[in-house]
Enzyme design. Structure first.
Site, PDB file in Angstrom:
ATOM      1  N   GLY A  21       0.841  -1.198   0.000  1.00 46.24           N
ATOM      2  CA  GLY A  21       0.000   0.000   0.000  1.00 46.24           C
ATOM      3  C   GLY A  21       0.872   1.243   0.000  1.00 46.24           C
ATOM      4  CB  VAL A  22       0.100   4.823   0.794  1.00 42.73           C
ATOM      5  CG1 VAL A  22      -0.350   4.691   2.236  1.00 42.73           C
ATOM      6  CG2 VAL A  22       0.811   6.152   0.605  1.00 42.73           C
ATOM      7  CB  ALA A  50      -6.293  -0.273   3.761  1.00 42.66           C
ATOM      8  CD  GLN A  55     -15.134   6.429  -0.264  1.00 40.60           C
ATOM      9  OE1 GLN A  55     -15.804   7.349   0.163  1.00 40.60           O
ATOM     10  NE2 GLN A  55     -15.664   5.280  -0.632  1.00 40.60           N
ATOM     11  CD  GLU A 122     -11.874  13.457   5.009  1.00 33.98           C
ATOM     12  OE1 GLU A 122     -12.418  12.568   4.366  1.00 33.98           O
ATOM     13  OE2 GLU A 122     -10.698  13.385   5.398  1.00 33.98           O
ATOM     14  CG  HIS A 242     -15.627   5.945   8.329  1.00 37.49           C
ATOM     15  ND1 HIS A 242     -16.830   6.536   7.995  1.00 37.49           N
ATOM     16  CD2 HIS A 242     -14.659   6.702   7.747  1.00 37.49           C
ATOM     17  CE1 HIS A 242     -16.591   7.597   7.232  1.00 37.49           C
ATOM     18  NE2 HIS A 242     -15.284   7.726   7.071  1.00 37.49           N
ATOM     19  NE  ARG A 292     -13.168   9.438  10.054  1.00 41.74           N
ATOM     20  CZ  ARG A 292     -12.248   9.189   9.178  1.00 41.74           C
ATOM     21  NH1 ARG A 292     -11.432   8.173   9.353  1.00 41.74           N
ATOM     22  NH2 ARG A 292     -12.128   9.913   8.108  1.00 41.74           N
ATOM     23  CG  HIS A 351     -12.156   3.596   8.638  1.00 45.69           C
ATOM     24  ND1 HIS A 351     -12.262   3.235   7.302  1.00 45.69           N
ATOM     25  CD2 HIS A 351     -11.575   4.832   8.642  1.00 45.69           C
ATOM     26  CE1 HIS A 351     -11.754   4.205   6.547  1.00 45.69           C
ATOM     27  NE2 HIS A 351     -11.319   5.175   7.326  1.00 45.69           N
ATOM     28  NE  ARG A 386      -7.003   7.148  10.550  1.00 46.45           N
ATOM     29  CZ  ARG A 386      -7.688   7.496   9.463  1.00 46.45           C
ATOM     30  NH1 ARG A 386      -7.249   8.462   8.682  1.00 46.45           N
ATOM     31  NH2 ARG A 386      -8.793   6.865   9.142  1.00 46.45           N
TER      32      ARG A 386
END
Ligand code: SIN
Length: 538
Positions: A21-22, A50, A55, A122, A242, A292, A351, A386
């Site tokens: 992943g990233v 993931a 998004q 967000e 989430h 969140r 999440h 987070r």
């Protein structure tokens, strides 16, 4: 105790990166830029990460911000006082350079009519500072560009460039001086790679729950590998749920659930219950854009009060929704929902793991040669909860640093002398998911956590197959999580104890591993908390 499998193949590498992943791909790019050819091993295919499904975006300085002070303040507030402030400041301050490197690597972020990078808002953010790509397909764009950057194709399970798909890492092997390599399994059978440095970038543990936004491979592998190799984990009790995951009747337990990005609320959608009542009214000054943990708890309580298993997002009034949120629109359409005329049913789902393998801001664990970056790591950035879109940023920043650090060990000659399969308890996955969902989700209490403890103790000893290796990792992750959740009696961030003493009093932060962190180790095959004031084996 270990069992040595028959080894069918053997290789050598200067650096092994587990996860594509990233964080893993950014680390690979950084190491490659220093002339070290890393070997990236991924369990699934090129997009089974993931990152692919992220998004919202990447949180960096807003257009009108000249310092990270306000982003730091928002991160600390979301983190419930348990962030490591120097780590927060350092990682966030490195954000603009990390984004510039990502753009140079080919990542195409969305831009406004003036040609400047577009930014959205967000939960928990006081400013519009979230960069996005493809509307709500930011992770997919990062995955595309970073894969291309390391020469890997996007389709099929194949070996391509320095990225090898379909490979499961079973063990990180160490000696007194540090890492000597890994034991892995692929289509050729079991194999050993001799390597002086290993970066864990394996993502999270969402598959511990029946409903998660995480892909099928999010089985806590890196936590199990790190604990087994002698590294510590911390803050695992902080699993972020989430608030708005698309609710489809009967879909629980059916793998990854589609996210409805927080940016949908950022652009003005409202959270309401079945009778049209606002869900977060009077709960928090930021309302639906509260952090969140706050919003997920509000939904949890409203669902309990109304006897429903979901609430709704009302986005009917938003112009241009399908263009701004193509991924969400496609998920809604697949479920027969038209966001222009229908309310979108949503419920919280697992999440993000805010805790993980304890590292510094360069990805270094306490085991020489072992690094961790991305969701699997616990740098101190997230604390107890987070802040939205800080994770892709962390993957870019710490991935780069870990790749650079680990590349420095590539010339060390090491040999794996013995690589056995670990013997660990294995609990059947559906049973474990049901217990974790019932007793270790948004709200927990001692009685429920004890039920999960008992289940974990009843696991059969294994693992014998590669699938059981995943189940064993989930079992280890659950044991560490539930141990920490039981020990933390107060409610803070994502960890809500219905039987606890209420929120933590004063913020406690600033060491690499703050005294408030539940540091967990594997000792003599058993999980235990090793903070002096909290010592106690399960
Ligand atoms: C979202 O788009 O709501 C998810 C972003 C994140 O997890 O940071």
């Amino acid at each position: 105790m270990t069992t040595a499998p028959t080894v069918a193949w053997e290789e050598r590498a200067g650096l092994v990166i587990v996860g594509g992943g990233v964080a893993g791909l950014t680390a690979a790019r950084a190491a490659a830029s220093l002339g070290v050819s890393p070997l990236v091993l991924a369990k699934g295919g090129p997009t089974d990460t993931a990152t692919q499904y992220a998004q919202g975006g990447v949180a960096v300085l807003a257009d009108d911000e000249t310092s990270v002070d306000s982003h730091v303040a928002d991160t600390l507030a979301a983190g419930g006082g348990l962030c490591d402030e120097p780590a927060v400041r350092e990682i966030l301050a490195a954000g603009p350079d990390a984004v510039a490197r990502a753009v140079a690597a080919g990542v195409v972020f969305d831009r406004g009519p003036d040609g400047r990078l577009a930014r959205t808002r967000e939960g928990g953010h006081s400013r519009r500072r979230i960069l996005h790509a493809g509307g709500d397909a930011t992770g997919a764009e990062l995955q595309r560009a970073l894969l291309a950057g390391v020469g890997a194709g996007r389709t099929g399970i194949a070996t391509s460039g320095s990225v090898r798909f379909g490979t499961t890492v079973l063990r990180v092997v160490t000696e007194a001086a540090g890492v000597t390599g890994i034991l892995a399994h692929d289509s050729r059978g079991y194999g050993v790679i001799h390597a002086p440095a290993v970066i864990l970038a394996t993502g999270g543990l969402g598959q511990l729950y029946t409903s998660s936004t995480n892909p099928a491979g999010a089985t806590g592998d890196g936590l199990a590998l790190a604990l087994d190799a002698g590294a510590a984990v911390a803050d695992l009790e902080f699993v972020q749920f989430h608030p708005t995951v698309l609710y489809v009747p009967g879909a629980a337990g059916a793998g990854r659930r589609p996210l409805v990005s927080e940016a949908v609320r950022g652009e003005g959608a409202r959270l309401i219950d079945g009778s049209g009542r606002g869900v977060t009214d009077g709960v928090h000054p930021l309302g639906d854009l509260a952090p969140r943990d706050v919003v997920s708890r509000a939904i949890h309580h409203r669902m309990a009060e109304t006897g429903s298993d979901h609430v709704y997002l009302d986005a009917r009034h938003l112009d241009g929704f399908a263009e701004r949120f193509p991924t969400v629109t496609a998920s809604c359409r697949a479920a027969g929902i038209d966001s222009r005329s229908d309310l979108i049913p949503v419920a919280p789902a697992a999440h993000y793991s805010c805790g993980g393998v304890v590292t510094d801001t360069f990805g270094r664990t306490q085991v020489p040669g072992l690094y961790a970056a991305g969701e699997v790591a616990r740098t101190g950035l997230h604390g107890a909860n987070r802040l939205a879109s800080n994770s892709l940023l962390e993957g870019l920043v710490v991935g780069e640093r870990a790749g650079t650090e680990a590349a420095g060990r590539a010339g060390i000659r090491v040999t794996v002398r013995e690589a056995g399969l670990p013997h660990r308890p294995v609990v059947d996955r559906p049973t474990l998911q049901a217990a974790m969902t019932a007793h270790a989700s948004v709200v927990r209490d001692a009685a429920g956590l004890t039920v999960v403890h008992r289940l974990l103790e009843s696991g059969s000893v294994g693992p014998r197959t590669v699938h059981e290796i995943e189940d064993a990792a989930l079992t280890v992750a659950a044991t560490a999580l539930v141990t920490a959740a039981s020990a933390r009696r107060e409610s803070v961030g994502c960890h809500t104890r219905s039987d606890g003493a209420g929120p933590s009093p004063a913020p406690r932060r600033s060491e690499t591993v703050p005294p408030s962190s539940m540091t967990v180790r594997l000792r003599d095959g058993r999980i235990e908390i090793v903070q002096p004031q909290l010592t106690g084996a399960l």
